[in-house]
Design a protein around this motif. Structure first.
Motif, mmCIF file in Angstrom:
data_model
loop_
_atom_site.group_PDB
_atom_site.id
_atom_site.type_symbol
_atom_site.label_atom_id
_atom_site.label_comp_id
_atom_site.label_asym_id
_atom_site.label_seq_id
_atom_site.Cartn_x
_atom_site.Cartn_y
_atom_site.Cartn_z
ATOM 1 N N ARG A 363 -14.713 -2.403 -64.844
ATOM 2 C CA ARG A 363 -13.933 -2.715 -63.791
ATOM 3 C C ARG A 363 -14.704 -3.340 -62.676
ATOM 4 N NH1 ARG A 363 -12.669 0.632 -60.741
ATOM 5 N NH2 ARG A 363 -14.351 2.045 -60.218
ATOM 6 N N THR A 365 -14.313 -4.095 -59.485
ATOM 7 C CA THR A 365 -14.130 -3.260 -57.956
ATOM 8 C C THR A 365 -15.760 -2.873 -58.148
ATOM 9 O OG1 THR A 365 -13.316 -1.997 -58.841
ATOM 10 C CG2 THR A 365 -12.352 -3.075 -57.175
ATOM 11 N N VAL A 501 -9.915 -8.139 -54.237
ATOM 12 C CA VAL A 501 -9.644 -9.635 -54.478
ATOM 13 C C VAL A 501 -10.701 -10.105 -55.052
ATOM 14 C CG1 VAL A 501 -9.258 -11.995 -54.002
ATOM 15 C CG2 VAL A 501 -7.992 -10.126 -52.950
ATOM 16 N N GLN A 504 -10.816 -8.327 -58.538
ATOM 17 C CA GLN A 504 -9.737 -9.359 -59.855
ATOM 18 C C GLN A 504 -10.612 -10.774 -60.198
ATOM 19 O OE1 GLN A 504 -6.732 -8.712 -60.961
ATOM 20 N NE2 GLN A 504 -7.345 -6.294 -60.281
ATOM 21 N N ARG A 507 -13.515 -10.361 -62.824
ATOM 22 C CA ARG A 507 -13.075 -9.920 -64.099
ATOM 23 C C ARG A 507 -12.292 -10.600 -64.854
ATOM 24 N NH1 ARG A 507 -8.214 -5.800 -66.077
ATOM 25 N NH2 ARG A 507 -7.297 -7.613 -65.334
ATOM 26 N N ARG A 508 -11.884 -11.819 -64.582
ATOM 27 C CA ARG A 508 -11.022 -13.059 -64.616
ATOM 28 C C ARG A 508 -12.603 -13.817 -65.452
ATOM 29 N NH1 ARG A 508 -8.429 -15.754 -61.946
ATOM 30 N NH2 ARG A 508 -7.750 -14.833 -60.811
#
Lengths: 520, 276
Positions: A363, A365, A501, A504, A507-508
């Motif tokens: 993940r 985070t 944020v 996220q 991850r991308r």
């Protein structure tokens, strides 16, 4: 049941003095130390003349420091008390009774005796004055608070210290805290006895009085309204601690053991930091980051620079004509800003080794937060410990709230921003194994954009706080506590937002970060 | 000599009967993969499938696109077009589910080399969701099987290239993935360790694991793999079971024939006239 637990505690105490016991020597040494401290406290309490403001300040400082010392003392003896709630998990004891019995048993023994002696010493100092009622209430409340919180601390620490090295680290930290607390109390007593630096003592006592350690002690001799408020807060805290203790005992007896079994010690290779963090992706990334911060020259240069920076900044501003006492407000927020900002290119420091994260089912985070642990562990205690000193030297009212709040805000906001920037716009950095000042083959304008962007964003998010702080310094000191609160709130909010944020984005963009590292 | 003979024969022509096609499910499905670097097309519409329990050898000349294909297949590099699924999970749409099933050994990437071998394996294990005890006990097991016992407490920075390959293989294996993707796993690895590692992979595949590996060493691929794909200039020229691809030749001969390598020698006549 409760009296059974008390009898058990007494039997345990007696057994440590049994002739021939392996720990007999240690038990005697510890009890001599405890007796010496008790005699010292009672003596100081009897000698203190609380009509003298300096002595009164010394009592607040000494009692506050010793409260903290006694609170952590059980941890200093090493974890694994015989009366941990977990050990009773297999007996059919209602958890309420267990909590009550163990709580009372905690009052029996060295920490309990010390807490009671501390309360008696402070009360004896006020015995002949009309405030003795407040003193007795403060003493009783504090003694209960110390006993309950130290029980909680032992239980929680035993749950968190999942391995042998972690337990050793906890014990070592507790020992240092105890020594510092005793030293602080001793210094306060000596300074008060000398009677020359009363003003400094009083200012320091004001800071202590605003911390949890001095909450009750500063109530004695305070105006009636303040005294009542302080005691009411203390009483509420005792209630909250008792409820928490009940809840923890009820939970601990039904949750599984986390400590690694000592049976496989033979195959136990020490894994350093990895033994001290939880076995979760975030935990191991934190451990890896800690290892790199302490071993890799590219990070170590920051650790070396931290103590050097404040004198240099102060010198530069002094030459520029900033008046000296106010100048003391500058170094700590500046350090905090730098420490937070430094992480803004952390992913690039991994170079292509980041593939280990990209290839894992991670993940975002976990990656983001793990990397922030070293600056947090370094920065937060540094700020909390040094802020009172800087505030004291600056001589302004409410200086502690101002310096600590603004610095924490800058550090945490900086880390939140860094968490986004290092996922969004990493730029080539010195490679692993290179020296801290080696430049990467190409940096380009992206580097300066990321550097400036991280700095501007941090200061921008903190600007409301900084404006409040400016008012606090230049017009009215009442703005300073507000600035402190705003700083902490901004920091915590921006840190959480930044990690979410940043996670996220990470991850991308993880494969693109790796591609970038391969190209440089 | 008579004792050695059957073994040699076995290693030269593996007697693995090709598994009956419907029996094994597809583990890795790559289709239409395309990747450009600037104007150069590195991978051009590569498609292949690998079924459960097979060891798939990926061979091709230098710069043919092997590493790029394998990087994309494991989610380490973003493709321009095409899809990759691992047991039905799309590596690019659902990376967390897919990456849980993949173990990777990439070529020429760094490790966190201030960590000791034991710390690195523990790190990889926990990142892939193992708990403390499992990560530790598997570290010990893998070090024993791959001959890394003595090196575990040394920082990875001090390892030789061969040792780094071995610790990377251990890191790829530690979470017992369904699919192993190994890019040049045995480059610079000594013969004894290669044998140890091959045994580990063989056992893994026999138990139902799936391996995709790339190599320049044709003899090794011929011995080790039961399926093979040949990639040249970013295109998959042929892929199938070892016997189909070899077409009666040795793999090396067949490979040189497919890659069209024999003409190159013509331009070097000056190299036969010596300057003495």
């Amino acid at each position: 049941m409760v009296d059974n637990l008390l009898r058990l505690k007494l039997a345990l105490l007696a057994s440590s003095f049994r002739p021939g016991s392996r720990r007999l020597g240690r038990s005697i040494a510890v009890s001599l130390l405890v007796v010496a401290i008790i005699v010292g406290m009672l003596g100081a309490g009897a000698l203190a003349d609380v009509t003298n403001p300096a002595h009164r300040a010394a009592v607040v400082i000494g009692a506050g420091a010793l409260s903290l010392g006694i609170l952590v003392a059980p941890l200093a003896a090493g974890l694994g008390s015989a009366l941990e709630p977990r050990r009773f998990a297999s007996y059919p004891i209602p958890s309420g009774q267990l909590a009550l019995g163990l709580g009372l048993a905690g009052a029996v023994g060295a920490p309990g005796a010390l807490a009671v002696a501390l309360a008696v010493a402070v009360e004896s100092a006020w015995l002949d004055l009309p405030e003795r009622g407040v003193a007795i209430a403060a003493g009783v409340l504090t003694a209960i608070t110390i006993i309950l919180s130290s029980q909680l601390l032992v239980t929680v620490a035993a749950r968190l210290a999942v391995s042998e090295p972690a337990a050793r680290a906890v014990a070592a930290t507790a020992r240092v805290t105890v020594v510092v607390a005793i030293a602080a109390a001793g210094i306060a007593a000596i300074v008060a006895a000398r009677g020359t630096d009363g003003a400094a003592l009083e200012r320091f006592a004001e800071v202590v009085g605003r911390s949890p350690g001095g909450l009750t002690w500063a109530a004695i001799g305070a105006p009636a309204g303040e005294a009542v408020a302080r005691l009411a807060i203390a009483a509420l805290a005792v209630g909250a601690l008792a409820a928490l203790w009940w809840w923890v005992v009820a939970r601990v007896v039904v949750s599984p053991e986390r400590r690694s079994a000592p049976a496989d010690r033979a195959a136990d290779r020490g894994l350093g930091w990895f033994d001290m963090t939880p076995a979760t992706p975030g935990g191991v990334i934190a451990a890896r980051s800690l290892l790199y911060w302490t071993r890799d020259p590219r990070y170590r240069v920051v650790l070396l620079g931290l103590p050097l920076a404040p004198p240099l900044i102060m010198l530069a501003l002094l030459i520029a004509g900033v008046p000296l006492p106010l100048l003391w407000l500058i170094p700590l927020p500046f350090l905090a800003l730098f420490l937070g900002w430094f992480s803004h290119n952390d992913t690039a420091y991994d170079h292509t080794a980041i593939w280990l994260h990209v290839a894992a089912p991670l993940r975002g985070t976990a990656d983001r937060f793990g990397r922030l642990v070293p600056p947090l562990l370094l920065g937060v205690p540094l700020i909390l410990i040094t802020a009172p000193l800087f505030a004291l030297w600056s001589g302004i009212a409410n200086g502690f709230e101002l310096v600590a709040g603004v610095s924490l805000g800058l550090l945490l906001t900086g880390l939140g921003v860094a968490s986004v920037v290092s996922a969004l716009a990493p730029y080539p950095a010195a490679r692993p194994g290179a020296g801290p000042f080696d430049q990467p083959p190409l940096t380009g304008s992206r580097a300066s954009w990321a550097q400036a962007g991280a700095l501007v964003a941090t200061v921008g998010f903190m600007s409301p706080t900084l404006i409040l702080a400016w008012w606090g310094v230049t017009s009215d000191a009442m703005w300073s506590p507000l600035a402190g609160l705003a700083g902490v709130a901004t920091g915590v909010g921006m840190l959480m937002l930044g990690v979410a944020v940043g996670g996220q984005i990470y991850r991308r963009r993880a494969p693109d970060i790796l591609t970038l590292a391969q190209r440089t | 000599m008579t004792a050695a003979k059957p073994r040699r024969k076995k290693s030269a022509t593996p007697k693995r009967p090709t598994p009956p096609p419907p029996a094994q499910p597809v583990v890795l499905e790559v289709s239409g993969l395309t990747k450009r670097f600037g104007g150069v097309v590195a991978v051009d519409g590569v498609s292949f499938t690998v079924r459960r329990g097979t060891i798939f050898g990926f061979v091709g000349p230098n710069g043919a696109g092997k590493t790029t294909t394998l990087s994309i297949a494991t989610g380490l590099m973003r493709p321009d077009a095409g899809t990759v699924t691992v047991r039905g999970a799309d590596v690019w749409a659902d990376p967390i589910a897919a990456k849980r099933m993949i173990g990777v050994l990439p070529d020429r990437m760094r490790l966190f080399d201030l960590l000791t071998g034991a710390q690195l394996l523990y790190y990889c294990g926990v990142l892939h969701g193992l708990d403390r005890e499992t990560a530790r006990s598997r570290t010990t097991d893998l070090a024993r099987s791959l001959g890394l016992d003595d090196a575990l407490d040394r920082p990875v920075r001090d390892y030789s290239i061969g040792m780094i390959k071995k610790i990377s293989l251990a890191a790829a294996l530690i979470h017992s993935p369904a699919l192993l993707v190994l890019d040049e796993p045995f480059e610079a690895v000594d013969p004894v360790s290669t044998q140890l590692a091959s045994d580990v992979l063989r056992r893994y595949a026999d138990a139902g694991g799936t391996v995709v590996l790339s190599s320049h060493n044709m003899d090794f691929v011929e011995r080790m793999c039961d399926h093979v794909g040949v990639i040249v200039g970013g295109r998959m020229l042929t892929a199938g079971s070892m016997d189909e691809v070899r077409d009666g030749l040795r793999l090396e001969e067949r490979f040189v024939e497919l890659a069209g390598g024999r003409q190159a020698v013509e331009g070097l006549e000056w190299l036969t006239t010596f300057s003495d």
